[in-house]
Design a protein around this motif. Sequence first.
Motif, PDB file in Angstrom:
ATOM      1  N   PRO A 571       1.240   7.179   5.022  1.00  0.00           N
ATOM      2  CA  PRO A 571       0.349   6.096   4.583  1.00  0.00           C
ATOM      3  C   PRO A 571      -0.874   6.013   5.491  1.00  0.00           C
ATOM      4  O   PRO A 571      -0.781   6.202   6.706  1.00  0.00           O
ATOM      5  CB  PRO A 571       1.229   4.846   4.694  1.00  0.00           C
ATOM      6  N   GLN A 572      -2.023   5.739   4.883  1.00  0.00           N
ATOM      7  CA  GLN A 572      -3.275   5.763   5.633  1.00  0.00           C
ATOM      8  C   GLN A 572      -3.942   4.402   5.738  1.00  0.00           C
ATOM      9  O   GLN A 572      -4.854   4.230   6.544  1.00  0.00           O
ATOM     10  CB  GLN A 572      -4.247   6.752   4.965  1.00  0.00           C
ATOM     11  N   GLU A 574      -3.460  -0.118   5.405  1.00  0.00           N
ATOM     12  CA  GLU A 574      -2.505  -1.208   5.593  1.00  0.00           C
ATOM     13  C   GLU A 574      -1.692  -1.441   4.326  1.00  0.00           C
ATOM     14  O   GLU A 574      -0.471  -1.634   4.383  1.00  0.00           O
ATOM     15  CB  GLU A 574      -3.246  -2.486   5.993  1.00  0.00           C
ATOM     16  N   GLU A 576      -1.041   0.763   1.945  1.00  0.00           N
ATOM     17  CA  GLU A 576      -0.123   1.884   1.753  1.00  0.00           C
ATOM     18  C   GLU A 576       1.096   1.734   2.656  1.00  0.00           C
ATOM     19  O   GLU A 576       2.235   1.991   2.238  1.00  0.00           O
ATOM     20  CB  GLU A 576      -0.837   3.207   2.026  1.00  0.00           C
ATOM     21  N   ASN A 577       0.896   1.328   3.909  1.00  0.00           N
ATOM     22  CA  ASN A 577       2.019   1.094   4.823  1.00  0.00           C
ATOM     23  C   ASN A 577       2.969   0.051   4.258  1.00  0.00           C
ATOM     24  O   ASN A 577       4.198   0.218   4.273  1.00  0.00           O
ATOM     25  CB  ASN A 577       1.503   0.646   6.189  1.00  0.00           C
ATOM     26  N   SER A 578       2.420  -1.048   3.767  1.00  0.00           N
ATOM     27  CA  SER A 578       3.250  -2.119   3.228  1.00  0.00           C
ATOM     28  C   SER A 578       4.015  -1.657   1.996  1.00  0.00           C
ATOM     29  O   SER A 578       5.199  -1.970   1.828  1.00  0.00           O
ATOM     30  CB  SER A 578       2.381  -3.337   2.881  1.00  0.00           C
ATOM     31  N   GLU A 581       7.001   0.545   2.832  1.00  0.00           N
ATOM     32  CA  GLU A 581       8.117  -0.275   3.297  1.00  0.00           C
ATOM     33  C   GLU A 581       8.814  -0.970   2.125  1.00  0.00           C
ATOM     34  O   GLU A 581      10.046  -1.050   2.075  1.00  0.00           O
ATOM     35  CB  GLU A 581       7.621  -1.318   4.305  1.00  0.00           C
ATOM     36  N   ALA A 596       3.431   8.589   0.834  1.00  0.00           N
ATOM     37  CA  ALA A 596       2.469   7.732   0.138  1.00  0.00           C
ATOM     38  C   ALA A 596       2.170   8.256  -1.256  1.00  0.00           C
ATOM     39  O   ALA A 596       1.621   7.534  -2.095  1.00  0.00           O
ATOM     40  CB  ALA A 596       1.172   7.642   0.944  1.00  0.00           C
TER      41      ALA A 596
END
Length: 955
Positions: A571-572, A574, A576-578, A581, A596
């Motif tokens: 993930p690149q 915020e 994508e990170n969320s 998860e 991602a």
Amino acid sequence: MTTTDHLPSSGVRNVGQLLLAAAQRSPGADLYYFDSANGNTNGNGNGNGTRFRRSGYPELLDQSLRILNGLQELGLRPGDKVLLRIDDASSFLPSFWACQLGGFVPCPLPPPVGSIEQAAAHHHHVHQLLDEPLLVTSEQLAAEIPSAPGLSMATVESLSDCSPSHAFHDAAPDDLAVLMLTSGSTGQAKAVMLSHANLLASAAAQIQARRLTSADVVMNWIGFDHVSALLEFHLIPVCLGASQLHVPSSVILDDPIEFLRLISRHRVTTTFSPNFMLGLINSAAQQRIPDNELDLSRLRHVVSGGEAVPCATGTAFLENFAPYGLRSGALWPAFGMTETCAGILYSNEFPHVDSGQEFAGVGTPVASLDIRVADPQGNPVPDGHTGEVQLRGAMIASGYYRNEEASRSARTSDGWFRTGDLGRFANGRVRLVGRSKDTILVNGISYFSHEIETALEKLDEVASSYVAAFPARPEGSDTEQLVIAFHPQTPAGDDAALHGALTAVRDTVVSNWGFRPALILPLAREEFAKNSLGKISRAKLSTRLTSGDFDKEVHVTAELIRRSMGDYSPPQTENENSLVEIYGDILGVSPASVSATANFFDLGGTSLDLLRLRGSVSRRLGVPRLQTIDLLTAPTPRTLAARLDENSSARAKTNDDYDPLVPMQHTGTKTPLFCVHPGAGEVLVLLDLARHFAGDRPFYAIRARGFTDGETPFTSHQEMIATYTRAIQEKQPHGPYALAGYSSGGIIAFAIARELQSRGEQVSFLGGIDFPPALRPLLAGLDFSVTVSVLSHFLGFLNKEQSRELPEQLRGLPLRQQVQQVLDLAPSKRVADLDMDLEKFTVWMTLADSLKKIRAEYEPEGAVPSLTIFHGATPPPLPVFNGLPDSQARQEWLDCLHHWDKFSTGPARYVEVPGEHHTLTAPPHVATFQDLFRQEIDRNMGDGDGQHHEAPPGT
């Protein structure tokens, strides 16, 4: 009052005498039954507990005697068997007691799970095993009972209309009191024979061990097909004259903290929780619970059995709720079996006696029970050594009904009962260390290895007799997890085929049992150690996996999956990170393993997972207007993150932005299939079906207009057909075309086919799913109240009984009030998971009602070259069929379906598929339906690959 005040005395000969005594001696004790019609299931409806109906032992006796009279009038005699298929405690318990007072032998049936074929096979087996007994059920469930030769059935409602009987049967202590089934709802169940003496001995021993009195308040939330519910949490309170509370399991599972709210509100002193529920409660405890919401100071003990209790889970439970008054010794790990009348070992010293251990011990045996730990030759082993736990005592069942082989193999040559569980003695306490039986416990439910293996062996990708299903418990897990080892029947070096095999294994387990395997492991044939009879040693595979022998294969498989899903892309942003998860949380995988660019559905996401995804994304990322279509068309974290960024800055949507085609899967070289939405306009119901077309043919669902902000619903049937036809031709300019429609979407698909034909195009396949060609004759009674109730059942907001009864209560109320009443009844956790609120639900229901009116404008005319109509084994729950016998309703529905004959120049084909109208395309039925569906498309389109068998002949 002492614990022995109400112990079964030598003067009590049979179980029936317990209720007679309780009605006379304890008329003030309370029985609380959950009433689904009065209050919601989240505890926040009226707040005063009126969702429980209060009763007592005199009332229970009166109801039982009325049912007894009804059974006697049907000709039942002492010793006759009676099957009980009743979900509701307020109906089950008087039926059970009627049997006890009449000398009949009840056998509770579990709710059906798995496919309709599995449920029918199980029912047929039990029906034959017990010599074709009478089946007692409720009016609501009667329609779901599979027909069988010699089946006789009576409903609780009809039996209860009788006057009370005065003819009791005085059963002898050694007479059979109840038969309890020991296997799941598939396979060949065994019926454990429990006598009156067994039950009375167990009750006396448990009362003494648990120090129970008439002042206790007992809460039960598990089904009465489990012996612990029947004995520990009903018969024992009856014996004591204590109060008891009965709650449907769905209430607890939908909102684990409700378990504690009910304990607090009703001042419960003793209840039951398997370990997986403790884990769910611990997880839910991360939410803030108001200090004044719970008072657990009256709770003396929570019995935890059914699966091992990790000390970390049990300790966390005690610590999390100590601030609410929970006692430090309130959790009692326990052990029992159906054959032992439930609990026989209790540990009342947890957690301090288990210091340094991973799992809690199960304590000391109840009085009057002999226990030994023996080697395979039956010789007792010294303390601290491992062997099989074996038992002897008055509460142990004599055997299995009409199964001499199983009865004989369950005993040692010197008469000890073999539990099949491995354990050891330490300081007078028993500690279990494993099982010798081939079962897997996931979330407290036993799954049988051979049943899973049998289902998987049917897959072309799995080599016959080279598949094993066995349990594993990762460190820190609250429950066992399923591991599947198999030898793939795929070409060597063909990674695409092997990935397809892994996907097929996963999807089969999800479709049939509703959960994902933790690990699917392809192995070489030589890794499957077999004995001289050809049986695979699952225990050896499990041991080798734990010891690391298969680490290489685990790594290679993980790499294969990663490559098949595309190179891992971290993930690149915020968002994508969320999203990574969130994907991991919902699908039960490590977020670190989610690329991602990973497709949600390739990872195993289902239609209901998708709704949970929408709720999670809306809550965690603050996207209140997120639409399902966004998730369907942007199924990876990267594309979805981009869609969220776009929506946050883009202009408002209009009808010009609307695209009715939802690409549910892109792969395959055959002609695409275009499938029209059902009456509600949404296409989620098609998602599980579409996944089976992967690598076969592209699958485009057609979604109604009006779901997204800025879109307006269609104003006419003509406008809708023109829009859908234009979108199809933009995707596929010329035929031959493959079209289908689910429910009333079949009428729309027919109209599209006629429009394409008028343009000189060829429609080679037209399929309708369980709906006749004319809507208007079915509209009688099919109002907004029915629409909202039926759709709410699909979403899990209402159970089947509620969806049938609610329309009558809703009619006459303002539209928004009807929708609000459904949301009030729905489990709060379910509503939150699906990110639903009054505004969103009202929009959806209003659109569904609008679409119904538009479709009613259309009268089909003309014909197409061929038609295939798929229909369920039972008719849909339409108001026009209310009050009709099942056979008549089915025949009238088939007659309605055959009206399609007038609209096909060739013979229309009618294919029966498993399931009901609203479950045809959902697990577990979709596994069979998709195969029949694809056969018919291939046959008509002429682009099949020859891998399917010919479809069954028309009805």
